[in-house]
Design a protein around this motif. Structure first.
Motif, PDB file in Angstrom:
ATOM      1  N   ARG A  37       3.217 -18.681  -6.657  1.00 25.13           N
ATOM      2  CA  ARG A  37       3.444 -17.811  -7.228  1.00 25.13           C
ATOM      3  C   ARG A  37       2.341 -17.780  -8.284  1.00 25.13           C
ATOM      4  O   ARG A  37       2.088 -17.421  -9.176  1.00 25.13           O
ATOM      5  CB  ARG A  37       4.564 -16.154  -7.437  1.00 25.13           C
ATOM      6  CG  ARG A  37       5.324 -15.781  -6.797  1.00 25.13           C
ATOM      7  CD  ARG A  37       3.903 -15.012  -5.289  1.00 25.13           C
ATOM      8  NE  ARG A  37       3.556 -14.365  -6.473  1.00 25.13           N
ATOM      9  CZ  ARG A  37       3.956 -12.699  -5.973  1.00 25.13           C
ATOM     10  NH1 ARG A  37       5.174 -12.301  -6.608  1.00 25.13           N
ATOM     11  NH2 ARG A  37       2.990 -11.905  -6.760  1.00 25.13           N
ATOM     12  N   GLY A 161       6.585 -16.015  -0.497  1.00 25.94           N
ATOM     13  CA  GLY A 161       5.226 -15.662  -1.520  1.00 25.94           C
ATOM     14  C   GLY A 161       3.987 -14.671  -1.247  1.00 25.94           C
ATOM     15  O   GLY A 161       3.577 -14.349  -1.947  1.00 25.94           O
ATOM     16  N   GLU A 165       2.875 -11.165  -2.723  1.00 22.96           N
ATOM     17  CA  GLU A 165       1.812 -10.671  -2.839  1.00 22.96           C
ATOM     18  C   GLU A 165       0.653  -9.507  -1.933  1.00 22.96           C
ATOM     19  O   GLU A 165       0.366  -9.102  -3.231  1.00 22.96           O
ATOM     20  CB  GLU A 165       0.351 -12.931  -2.316  1.00 22.96           C
ATOM     21  CG  GLU A 165      -0.968 -12.103  -3.428  1.00 22.96           C
ATOM     22  CD  GLU A 165      -0.591 -12.383  -5.202  1.00 22.96           C
ATOM     23  OE1 GLU A 165      -1.057 -12.451  -5.777  1.00 22.96           O
ATOM     24  OE2 GLU A 165       0.460 -13.075  -6.032  1.00 22.96           O
ATOM     25  N   VAL A 171       5.279 -10.899 -10.328  1.00 19.78           N
ATOM     26  CA  VAL A 171       6.723 -12.348 -10.227  1.00 19.78           C
ATOM     27  C   VAL A 171       7.611 -12.194 -10.716  1.00 19.78           C
ATOM     28  O   VAL A 171       8.665 -12.977  -9.923  1.00 19.78           O
ATOM     29  CB  VAL A 171       5.384 -13.699 -10.821  1.00 19.78           C
ATOM     30  CG1 VAL A 171       5.970 -14.843 -10.661  1.00 19.78           C
ATOM     31  CG2 VAL A 171       4.241 -13.944 -10.056  1.00 19.78           C
TER      32      VAL A 171
END
Length: 425
Positions: A37, A161, A165, A171
């Protein structure tokens, strides 16, 4: 020892090994999730590359501080309790850092990253100490498999991740939820991990009554002889054997860290690879390294530490030389694969060798880890400096030199049993 007792102890050693395996995979998932991230954090802050480098340096400095004091910490608390405290600290520090970054408070966020680095590095030493004791209890090499689990956790976290996303999950939400799950998973795994670094027949495992049902974290530690302190005058920094083992682990960690940081860019600049091709070549490097670690138990049982380390050092030399000198796409990929296979064993075998003496295992593992991680964190920075002046491909030559040093020093890591056989013959 009666047959039922032997069977019980073998079953306990297997459970201990599986528990450590789970801890490695979960901690790898946690650290990899932060890395996955980083682009989102940068975009949210609008940070420059230099600012992101400062955040990374803060985490690295925290990790080094944790390594420096990890020997005393693990000796004081024992590996199991250290892992319990460490994973709770990580589950607090990393989500807090993410939330503070999201609130545009980078300074306190960086402080939380430093705390995460301290707790992560200390936990790393604790899980390696416990892993070394578990493989002694099982009487089979398992350290490469533990590190393969860590690598698989890191790779899996990249996928998580990417999904986070794509779903536009903030996050702090992603890392907060994930680290709660990681903490729960590690605490559950610790139920089968004793709070000891000893491996003698009388000390390595809890008695039978402890393993007949669910094992509370504290209760599992109480019947076991705790980690005894090393002799007061002993220091691994004055032990030539430990320092040489540290050089072996450092050499292979430098090879691994340099590939992770610079291989795709070196191939893009020096061989004209597209960014995607460079990334895939690095993927081939990691797959080769991970698969080799999975096969590590068989290889170490069959050939022993010295042969495996020397073979790995030769493959690193061959792979890096091919990448540097042969101007061909296929040769670069083959060289990267050889490079990955070659550096797979240096660090895990170094940890096993450092833990050969149970009385000093904690301090010895901490010292070797500190040497290796310093190379892993700071070595690639030196390679980048050389690359700025001579080109990245030429900057890889020091890896060849250090791999040759590891080849020469490999005999120092010989197993005690094999060393005895060698001396007897």
């Amino acid at each position: 020892m009666s047959t039922p007792d032997a069977a019980l102890r073998l079953r306990s050693a297997r459970r201990w090994t599986l528990g450590v395996l789970a801890v490695f995979a979960l901690l790898g998932t946690g650290f990899g999730s932060w890395l996955s991230r980083l682009p989102a954090v940068r975009d949210h802050l609008g940070a420059t590359t230099l600012e992101m480098s400062v955040f990374g340096l803060t985490l690295a400095l925290g990790s080094l501080a944790g390594l420096i004091f990890s020997g005393r910490t693990v000796t004081w608390l024992g590996p199991q309790r250290t892992l319990a405290v460490g994973v709770i600290g990580q589950a607090i520090a990393m989500p807090a850092a993410a939330a503070l970054f999201w609130a545009h408070l980078p300074v306190p966020a960086a402080a939380c990253l430093a705390v995460f680095g301290i707790t992560f590095a200390t936990s790393d030493v604790a899980m390696n100490v416990s892993g070394a004791a578990a493989e002694r209890a099982l009487d089979k090499p398992r350290m490469p498999l533990f590190h393969a689990a860590y690598s698989l956790g890191s790779v899996g976290s990249m996928g998580l991740g990417a999904v986070a996303e794509a779903l536009k999950i903030p996050v702090p939400v992603h890392l907060g939820a994930l680290f709660v799950l990681i903490a729960v998973g590690v605490l559950c795994a610790l139920r089968v991990i004793p709070n000891t670094a000893q491996s003698s027949d009388h000390e390595q495992l809890p008695p039978a009554s402890v393993h007949t049902g669910p094992i509370p974290i504290v209760a599992a530690a109480e019947p076991v002889t705790p980690v005894g302190p090393a002799p007061r005058a002993y220091s691994p920094w004055r032990d030539p054997r430990i320092l040489i083992i540290g050089v072996i682990a450092m050499s292979m960690s430098l090879a691994e860290g340099t590939a992770s940081d610079w291989l795709p860019l070196a191939l893009a600049d020096g061989r004209g690879f597209a960014n995607e091709a460079g990334a895939l070549t690095l993927g081939a490097f990691f797959v080769a390294m991970t698969l080799t670690r999975i096969a590590g138990s068989w290889l170490l049982t069959r050939f022993g530490r010295v042969a495996v380390l020397r073979g790995g050092a030769l493959l690193v030399v061959l792979g890096v030389v091919v990448v540097i000198l042969v101007p061909s796409t296929w040769a670069s990929v083959v060289g990267a694969v050889l490079w990955g296979v070659g550096c797979a064993f240096g660090f895990p075998v170094g940890i096993s060798a450092a833990a050969d003496n149970p009385k000093t295992a904690v301090r010895d593992v901490a010292a070797v880890s500190a040497i290796a991680y310093t190379a892993y964190l700071l070595g690639p920075m030196l390679i980048g400096f050389l690359g700025e002046h001579f080109g990245l491909l030429r900057a890889f030559w020091p890896i060849v030199v250090f791999a040759a040093i590891a080849f020469i020093c490999a005999g120092t890591a010989r197993e005690p049993a094999r060393k005895g056989l060698a001396e007897a013959s």
